[in-house]
Design an enzyme around this catalytic site. Structure first.
Site, mmCIF file in Angstrom:
data_model
loop_
_atom_site.group_PDB
_atom_site.id
_atom_site.type_symbol
_atom_site.label_atom_id
_atom_site.label_comp_id
_atom_site.label_asym_id
_atom_site.label_seq_id
_atom_site.Cartn_x
_atom_site.Cartn_y
_atom_site.Cartn_z
ATOM 1 N N LYS B 44 9.111 0.339 4.628
ATOM 2 C CA LYS B 44 7.874 0.888 5.173
ATOM 3 C C LYS B 44 7.738 2.312 4.651
ATOM 4 O O LYS B 44 8.736 3.005 4.473
ATOM 5 C CB LYS B 44 8.001 0.886 6.711
ATOM 6 C CG LYS B 44 6.898 1.571 7.438
ATOM 7 C CD LYS B 44 6.090 0.574 8.233
ATOM 8 C CE LYS B 44 4.826 1.196 8.801
ATOM 9 N NZ LYS B 44 3.657 1.029 7.945
ATOM 10 N N ASN B 68 -5.941 -4.474 7.596
ATOM 11 C CA ASN B 68 -5.139 -3.618 8.457
ATOM 12 C C ASN B 68 -5.585 -2.183 8.323
ATOM 13 O O ASN B 68 -6.071 -1.755 7.274
ATOM 14 C CB ASN B 68 -3.646 -3.755 8.138
ATOM 15 C CG ASN B 68 -3.207 -2.828 7.023
ATOM 16 O OD1 ASN B 68 -3.017 -1.631 7.244
ATOM 17 N ND2 ASN B 68 -3.072 -3.368 5.819
ATOM 18 N N ASN B 98 9.755 3.581 -0.039
ATOM 19 C CA ASN B 98 8.347 3.883 -0.295
ATOM 20 C C ASN B 98 8.015 5.220 0.356
ATOM 21 O O ASN B 98 8.288 5.430 1.535
ATOM 22 C CB ASN B 98 7.463 2.762 0.263
ATOM 23 C CG ASN B 98 5.991 2.980 -0.034
ATOM 24 O OD1 ASN B 98 5.356 3.875 0.503
ATOM 25 N ND2 ASN B 98 5.448 2.142 -0.905
ATOM 26 N N CYS B 129 -2.743 4.473 -0.159
ATOM 27 C CA CYS B 129 -3.038 3.848 1.131
ATOM 28 C C CYS B 129 -4.492 4.114 1.513
ATOM 29 O O CYS B 129 -4.913 5.264 1.569
ATOM 30 C CB CYS B 129 -2.120 4.381 2.225
ATOM 31 S SG CYS B 129 -2.490 3.623 3.827
ATOM 32 N N ILE B 190 -1.121 -4.862 -6.746
ATOM 33 C CA ILE B 190 -2.074 -3.899 -6.230
ATOM 34 C C ILE B 190 -1.760 -3.576 -4.756
ATOM 35 O O ILE B 190 -1.184 -4.393 -4.045
ATOM 36 C CB ILE B 190 -3.531 -4.441 -6.314
ATOM 37 C CG1 ILE B 190 -3.684 -5.776 -5.588
ATOM 38 C CG2 ILE B 190 -3.983 -4.526 -7.737
ATOM 39 C CD1 ILE B 190 -5.095 -6.317 -5.520
ATOM 40 N N THR B 192 -3.736 -2.648 -1.108
ATOM 41 C CA THR B 192 -4.826 -3.411 -0.496
ATOM 42 C C THR B 192 -6.197 -2.984 -1.001
ATOM 43 O O THR B 192 -6.386 -1.863 -1.456
ATOM 44 C CB THR B 192 -4.796 -3.249 1.035
ATOM 45 O OG1 THR B 192 -4.812 -1.857 1.329
ATOM 46 C CG2 THR B 192 -3.569 -3.888 1.636
ATOM 47 N N GLY B 243 -1.164 -11.125 -2.259
ATOM 48 C CA GLY B 243 -1.409 -12.503 -1.818
ATOM 49 C C GLY B 243 -0.382 -13.515 -2.267
ATOM 50 O O GLY B 243 -0.641 -14.713 -2.236
ATOM 51 N N GLY B 264 4.173 -9.759 0.415
ATOM 52 C CA GLY B 264 3.678 -8.877 1.468
ATOM 53 C C GLY B 264 3.307 -9.622 2.728
ATOM 54 O O GLY B 264 4.164 -10.043 3.506
#
Lengths: 262, 320
Positions: B44, B68, B98, B129, B190, B192, B243, B264
């Site tokens: 995370k 999200n 990360n 993000c 990628i 999101t 995905g 993910g």
């Protein structure tokens, strides 16, 4: 704690009220471990829609079988309602904490709104085993929606007045508690957030201990996605997670906001 | 059969990692899956100070995907080192931390702090993000900022440096080239896509932040195209994300040019998803007589003269 992530066999499915079903599956491991208040994250379909699991309260454990109650709300519940004996569903659990049924109180006051009734047959069974008196207040849209099985000492409130008290379950609760002498009551509530907020306010006003079982959007159910925060009054963290810190919370700890729509 | 891969100074036992934000700090999913079977765990995002994250509602399910707006809720660097790293360190899998920050200096501070800690093989830099007000997507959509952050971090570490790119830009390959030029060991893509959901009864956005990040199978075709586009533009390895739910998805990503992949949202659906993907890929390779999985990377066959003209033009423009 050992946890289950498995495809489990559906052993029965039955309609128990209007658009409301009870589904059982076989799992000796889960049956041995699940406690009242906990939930399971269930995958209804191998297809990518619905993509995510949905959290379901455990409503009953009998022998090696576990039961959930659900109402038809969206795609996932419609798929679940089509399951037949012998079909399989993906189950992760047991998840979350338990109701504080081991705390010191004299009488359990159960307050349930709609499908918020789901965790209470199991809690009732556990309380009865401990010989603790239980009074149950059920709120529903109409009498056809009332789930009674597994509950005891029922007081019903319906929105349309088709059964019992015409109005909210909190008004029904207030009327009852005002008229009866109850030994050291403790409230356990589950239902839509407006009902929980009203329960919280009522408990605060009457200074009654109260636990709320919350529902929330959730992706993982195991504390990873951080998708199910609930704001709390105290502590260093502003948010707790419904999935791993809950779903059962002391009602005094929780802050409800308007955007917490049920 | 060889499934391993070296990425900078990091050695991966296989090509399957779990993506940041979808596997916590490893301990949460450990009861449900064999975390040691993974090629690596991308933690995370860690920021300098703990972050509470955004107000609820933070997630919404959409057709074959989810939105999200978590807002980088995390324990902060001190608690990460004290409470999370000891568990991660003991695992027999590569640990990629990360890093998220709201300024170049904060990225540097976090990386320098982590340099003193053992058990970390790589950094993945989150410049992309979409759900935080400061920093976040602002960095990832500005090529000069991506460049500066990559350069400054490269100077300060010999560990593997991966920059995670956003698809929410016009020409993602420009960003990958900037990362390559500044010494990044790899790019991952990628992150999101910016998306939105509306509650028609309340007439309100579902998410408290109005828009959020779309992930899940719904974005796989976009992610494949972006990986393919970047593969044509840079020589550094690409870690494909977006995905990936089955081993077949993972193979697709390798064929369009990914050297490794990250699982993910699928881990939310099934905490064991990544391990199942590893097994599925191995079975496929055995069936296909693939001795080294590397031969699949970039193995996409395109007949001469056959290509989507608009796409090729866009690539030519980027490469010009």
């Amino acid at each position: 704690m050992s946890l289950i992530n498995a495809d489990l066999e559906v052993t029965s499915i039955a309609q128990v009220a209007e658009e409301t079903y009870a589904l059982r599956f076989h799992s000796p491991e889960l049956a041995a471990r699940l406690k009242p208040g906990q939930f399971m994250n269930i995958l209804t379909s191998e297809a990518v829609e619905p993509l995510l699991r949905r959290p379901y309260s455990i409503s009953r454990v009998e022998g090696e079988e576990c039961e959930i109650l659900f109402s038809l709300l969206g795609k996932g519940t419609h798929i679940l309602a089509q399951k037949r004996v012998g079909d399989h569903i993906g189950v992760v659990g047991p998840l979350g904490n338990t109701f504080g049924y081991e705390k010191d109180f004299g009488t359990a006051i159960i307050v349930a709104g709609g499908i918020g009734v789901a965790p209470f047959p199991y809690l009732t069974a556990e309380l009865q085993r401990r010989e603790i008196p239980v009074i149950t207040f059920l709120g529903a849209r109409t009498t056809a929606r009332v789930v009674r099985d597994g509950l005891t000492n029922l007081e019903v409130a319906t929105d349309d007045g088709s059964e019992g008290h015409h109005g909210t379950v909190i008004a029904c609760l207030d009327e009852y508690l005002s008229a009866h002498e109850i030994d050291r009551p403790m409230i356990f509530a589950c239902g839509p957030n407006p009902m929980l907020k009203a329960t919280q306010e009522y408990a605060r006003e009457k200074q009654l201990p109260c636990e709320l079982s919350l529902e929330s959007e959730m992706a993982c159910g195991i504390g990873i996605c951080q998708g199910c925060p609930i704001e709390k009054h105290e502590g260093e963290r502003k948010y707790s997670l419904v999935c791993t810190d809950g779903p059962c919370f002391d009602s005094n700890d929780i802050i409800f906001h308007e955007h917490h729509h049920a | 059969m060889n499934t391993s891969y070296s990425l900078g100074s990091m050695h991966l036992k296989n090509r399957v990692l779990v993506a940041s934000g979808t596997f916590g700090y490893g301990n949460e999913a450990a009861p449900y899956t064999d975390v040691n079977a993974l090629g690596g765990i991308v933690t995370k995002s860690v920021s300098w100070l703990p972050r509470q994250g955004n107000a609820p509602t933070r997630i919404a399910e959409t057709p074959a995907g989810m939105l999200n707006s978590i807002g980088l809720a995390n324990v902060g660097i001190d608690a990460f080192i004290a409470d999370k790293l000891p568990f991660l360190r003991k695992l027999d899998t590569s640990i990629i931390v990360n890093i998220a920050a709201s300024s170049t200096d904060e990225y540097i501070d976090i990386l320098e702090r982590l340099e003193d800690e053992d058990g970390i093989e790589a950094y993945e830099i989150n410049v992309s993000c979409p759900n935080v007000k400061e920093g976040g997507l602002n960095f990832g959509t500005r090529c000069d900022m991506t460049e500066t952050i990559t350069r400054e971090l490269r100077k300060r570490t010999k560990r593997t440096l991966i920059i995670k790119l956003t698809p929410n830009v016009t020409h993602i390959a420009d960003f990958a080239k900037a990362c390559e030029a500044e010494g990044a060991d790899a790019v991952s893509l990628i992150n999101t896509l910016v998306g939105m959901a509306v509650n028609i009864r309340t007439r309100r956005p579902v998410l408290s932040t109005i828009t959020g990040g779309l992930s899940g199978p719904a974005i796989k075709p976009v992610a494949l195209a972006k990986v393919f586009q970047v593969y044509s533009a840079v020589k550094i390895p690409i870690i494909g994300i977006g995905g990936i739910t089955t081993w077949q998805d993972a193979i697709e990503f390798l064929l369009v040019g990914a050297s490794a992949i990250q699982v993910g949202t699928a881990s939310f659906r099934d905490p064991d998803a990544a391990v199942k993907i590893i097994h599925g890929m191995e079975t496929f390779c055995r069936e296909q007589g693939v001795e080294d999985i590397q031969e699949l990377v970039g193995g996409l066959q395109i007949d001469a003269g056959v290509a989507a003209p608009g796409f090729v033009k866009a690539m030519e423009k980027e490469q010009a």
